[in-house]
Scaffold this motif. Sequence first.
Motif, PDB file in Angstrom:
ATOM      1  N   SER A   1       2.267   2.223  -3.258  1.00  0.00           N
ATOM      2  CA  SER A   1       1.326   2.795  -4.240  1.00  0.00           C
ATOM      3  C   SER A   1       1.365   4.324  -4.260  1.00  0.00           C
TER       4      SER A   1
ATOM      5  N   ASP B   1       0.833  -1.207   0.000  1.00  0.00           N
ATOM      6  CA  ASP B   1       0.000   0.000   0.000  1.00  0.00           C
ATOM      7  C   ASP B   1       0.869   1.259   0.000  1.00  0.00           C
TER       8      ASP B   1
ATOM      9  N   TYR C   1      -4.952   6.159   3.395  1.00  0.00           N
ATOM     10  CA  TYR C   1      -5.138   4.696   3.371  1.00  0.00           C
ATOM     11  C   TYR C   1      -6.285   4.348   4.322  1.00  0.00           C
TER      12      TYR C   1
ATOM     13  N   SER D   1      -0.304   6.550  -2.249  1.00  0.00           N
ATOM     14  CA  SER D   1      -1.573   7.230  -1.963  1.00  0.00           C
ATOM     15  C   SER D   1      -1.387   8.223  -0.819  1.00  0.00           C
TER      16      SER D   1
END
Length: 265
Positions: free
Chosen positions: A107, A104, A112, A109
């Motif tokens: 990625s 994650d 989360y 981002s």
Amino acid sequence: MIKKVIIIGVGLFLLCVVLFGTSALSYVRTSAGYMTDAVRDSVPVEFEIQRARCMIKDLGPEVRRNMHVIAKEEVEVKRLEEQIAKANVTLQKEEGNLKRLRSDLQSGSDVYRYAGRNYSPEQVQVDLANRFERYKTRAATLQTWQKMHEARLRSLEAARQKLEGMLAAKQKLQVEVENLEARMQMVAAAQATSEYQFDDSRLGRVKELIADLQTRLDVADKLVNTETQFYGEIPLEQTTPDDIVDEVTKYFGDGQPVEEAIALH
């Protein structure tokens, strides 16, 4: 009293030194060994065999103690195996969570979301770091448990072999004691047989008496037969002439000279 005994002992030792010189110690040791052997040889074999049986019987508590130790160790090893299995499951689950958080974060981002809540990248990174430290600690603990398990298995196997060896030795000793007892009985039987004494002279006198009786009976039997021949009754198988005078007259002839009668016959 003790002081007197010590003084007497020292005096005897000094006397031995004076009499035997530097060889006194060897004389004392030899005498002690001789006395020990004499005492040991004077103990009956039956007593020693019974003592061996008692010593073998005394091995029982030691065998049971080792069996108890082995049983306890088997329980501990099984419990450790359960802990290792449980730790493996936990580590596998934590490894999956670590890889998920790492993926994650990779990625990129800004937010989360886990279990209905939002977390910033910094929060996820801190959580990942904490999880990773716990994972490494648990992995090290698991590795320690695995090494401990291997060591305890080796120890358990050694204890089992020791117990089996002790049981085998005990059984062997029991068989050897039984063999010794059988040999002792054979020796006792042989000794009892050797104690039997037979008087051969008496046996010879009995044989001589029997031979003498047989001779006397043979002589008596011959005498009876002889008396029967000379003084017995007239045999019934042969017929006798009705008149012995007629037979004689017939043999010699009526008024014939003796020479002619003989010539005729």
